[in-house]
Design a protein around this motif. Structure first.
Motif, short mmCIF file in Angstrom:
data_model
loop_
_atom_site.label_atom_id
_atom_site.label_comp_id
_atom_site.label_asym_id
_atom_site.label_seq_id
_atom_site.Cartn_x
_atom_site.Cartn_y
_atom_site.Cartn_z
N SER A 1 0.84 -1.19 0.00
CA SER A 1 0.00 0.00 0.00
C SER A 1 0.88 1.25 0.00
O SER A 1 1.77 1.39 0.83
CB SER A 1 -0.90 -0.03 1.23
N VAL A 2 0.64 2.16 -0.95
CA VAL A 2 1.43 3.38 -1.10
C VAL A 2 0.62 4.57 -0.61
O VAL A 2 -0.56 4.71 -0.94
CB VAL A 2 1.82 3.59 -2.58
N GLU A 3 1.26 5.43 0.20
CA GLU A 3 0.61 6.65 0.67
C GLU A 3 0.97 7.86 -0.17
O GLU A 3 0.23 8.84 -0.22
CB GLU A 3 0.99 6.93 2.13
N GLY A 4 2.11 7.81 -0.82
CA GLY A 4 2.55 8.92 -1.66
C GLY A 4 3.96 8.67 -2.13
O GLY A 4 4.52 7.58 -1.92
N LEU A 5 4.54 9.65 -2.78
CA LEU A 5 5.92 9.50 -3.26
C LEU A 5 6.56 10.86 -3.44
O LEU A 5 5.89 11.90 -3.39
CB LEU A 5 5.97 8.68 -4.55
N LYS A 6 7.85 10.81 -3.65
CA LYS A 6 8.61 12.02 -3.92
C LYS A 6 9.46 11.79 -5.15
O LYS A 6 10.13 10.76 -5.27
CB LYS A 6 9.51 12.36 -2.73
N GLU B 1 9.14 6.01 -3.01
CA GLU B 1 7.78 5.69 -2.58
C GLU B 1 7.68 5.66 -1.06
O GLU B 1 8.60 5.22 -0.39
CB GLU B 1 7.34 4.35 -3.16
N ARG B 2 6.55 6.14 -0.56
CA ARG B 2 6.25 6.14 0.87
C ARG B 2 5.08 5.17 1.08
O ARG B 2 3.99 5.36 0.55
CB ARG B 2 5.87 7.55 1.32
N PHE B 3 5.35 4.11 1.83
CA PHE B 3 4.37 3.05 2.03
C PHE B 3 3.56 3.26 3.30
O PHE B 3 3.98 3.98 4.22
CB PHE B 3 5.07 1.69 2.07
N GLY C 1 9.07 16.70 -6.49
CA GLY C 1 8.60 17.04 -5.16
C GLY C 1 7.65 15.98 -4.62
O GLY C 1 7.59 14.86 -5.13
N GLU C 2 6.94 16.34 -3.56
CA GLU C 2 6.02 15.41 -2.89
C GLU C 2 4.70 15.32 -3.66
O GLU C 2 4.11 16.35 -3.99
CB GLU C 2 5.73 15.89 -1.47
N LEU C 3 4.24 14.10 -3.90
CA LEU C 3 2.97 13.86 -4.56
C LEU C 3 2.15 12.89 -3.73
O LEU C 3 2.70 11.97 -3.12
CB LEU C 3 3.16 13.27 -5.96
N ALA C 4 0.84 13.08 -3.73
CA ALA C 4 -0.08 12.21 -3.03
C ALA C 4 -0.73 11.24 -4.02
O ALA C 4 -0.70 11.46 -5.24
CB ALA C 4 -1.15 13.03 -2.33
N ILE D 1 -1.26 13.89 -10.48
CA ILE D 1 -0.68 13.64 -11.81
C ILE D 1 0.82 13.87 -11.71
O ILE D 1 1.27 14.94 -11.30
CB ILE D 1 -1.30 14.57 -12.87
N SER D 2 1.60 12.86 -12.10
CA SER D 2 3.05 12.96 -12.05
C SER D 2 3.65 13.38 -13.38
O SER D 2 4.70 14.00 -13.42
CB SER D 2 3.67 11.64 -11.59
N VAL D 3 2.99 13.02 -14.48
CA VAL D 3 3.48 13.36 -15.81
C VAL D 3 2.28 13.53 -16.74
O VAL D 3 1.29 12.82 -16.61
CB VAL D 3 4.46 12.29 -16.34
N ALA D 4 2.40 14.49 -17.65
CA ALA D 4 1.37 14.69 -18.66
C ALA D 4 2.06 14.89 -20.01
O ALA D 4 3.05 15.61 -20.10
CB ALA D 4 0.50 15.90 -18.34
N ILE D 5 1.53 14.21 -21.03
CA ILE D 5 2.07 14.29 -22.38
C ILE D 5 0.92 14.55 -23.33
O ILE D 5 -0.07 13.82 -23.33
CB ILE D 5 2.76 12.97 -22.79
N ALA D 6 1.04 15.59 -24.15
CA ALA D 6 0.05 15.87 -25.19
C ALA D 6 0.75 15.85 -26.54
O ALA D 6 1.85 16.41 -26.68
CB ALA D 6 -0.61 17.22 -24.95
N VAL D 7 0.13 15.19 -27.50
CA VAL D 7 0.69 15.09 -28.85
C VAL D 7 -0.43 15.35 -29.85
O VAL D 7 -1.51 14.76 -29.74
CB VAL D 7 1.28 13.68 -29.12
N SER D 8 -0.16 16.20 -30.82
CA SER D 8 -1.09 16.38 -31.93
C SER D 8 -0.45 15.80 -33.18
O SER D 8 0.77 15.80 -33.33
CB SER D 8 -1.42 17.87 -32.14
#
Length: 146
Positions: free
Chosen positions: A43-48, A125-127, A83-86, A90-97
Motif C-alpha cells: 500500500s502506497v501513501e505517496g511518493l517524492k 515511494e512512501r508506504f 517534489g512530494e505527490l499524493a 498527476i506525475s506526468v502529462a504528455i500531449a501530442v497532436s
C-alpha cells in the motif's frame, strides 16, 4: 514544443492539449501518469520525485526533439512533476497532436518509455507501513555544490 520539469502541480492537463492543437491535425492525444495507491503488493501513501532539474529538462527536451523528427506529428508538450505527490496526483502529462491517431499514439508511447529510461528523475515511494524506498533501489546522484 514544450518540455518542462516542475514542482508545480499539474492541475489541468488539458492546457497541454490546447498548447499542441492545430487545425491541420486530426488527433490530439493526452496521456497522464497518476500516483497509484499500491506497488508490488504494498500500500502506497505517496511518493517524492527528485531530479537534477537542469539536466532533466535538457534530456527531456532532447527526447522531444528526437520524437518530433521521428514521427509524423504536429506538436507535443510534456510536463513531469518533482517534489512530494499524493495518491491521485498527476506525475506526468504528455500531449501530442498529429494528422492521424497512429502517429500520436506512437509518439506518446516513445516519449514516456524514453523519459522513464533516460531522464534523471528518481522516485521514492512512501508506504503505509511507514517505510520509504527509492524505486528499484536507485538513489539520486545530484551534482555537488563545490
Amino acid at each position: 514544443m514544450y518540455c518542462q520539469v516542475s514542482a508545480q502541480p499539474i492541475t489541468d492537463p488539458t492546457e497541454l492539449m490546447n498548447r499542441v492543437r492545430r487545425d491541420a491535425d486530426g488527433a490530439v492525444l493526452l496521456f497522464t501518469g497518476v500516483v497509484r495507491d499500491h506497488d508490488a503488493g504494498r500500500s502506497v501513501e505517496g511518493l517524492k520525485y527528485a531530479a537534477y532539474e537542469e539536466m532533466a529538462t535538457s534530456v527531456l527536451t532532447g527526447i522531444c526533439e528526437k520524437v518530433r523528427s521521428q514521427f509524423d506529428i504536429g506538436d507535443l508538450a510534456v510536463v513531469h512533476r518533482v517534489g512530494e505527490l499524493a495518491v491521485g496526483d498527476i506525475s506526468v502529462a504528455i500531449a501530442v497532436s498529429a494528422p492521424h491517431r497512429d502517429a500520436a499514439y506512437a509518439a506518446s508511447r516513445e516519449i514516456i518509455e524514453r523519459l522513464k529510461r533516460e531522464v534523471p528523475i528518481w522516485k521514492r515511494e512512501r508506504f503505509s507501513d511507514g517505510q520509504e524506498e527509492w524505486l528499484d533501489g536507485a538513489t539520486p546522484e545530484l551534482p555537488s555544490a563545490g
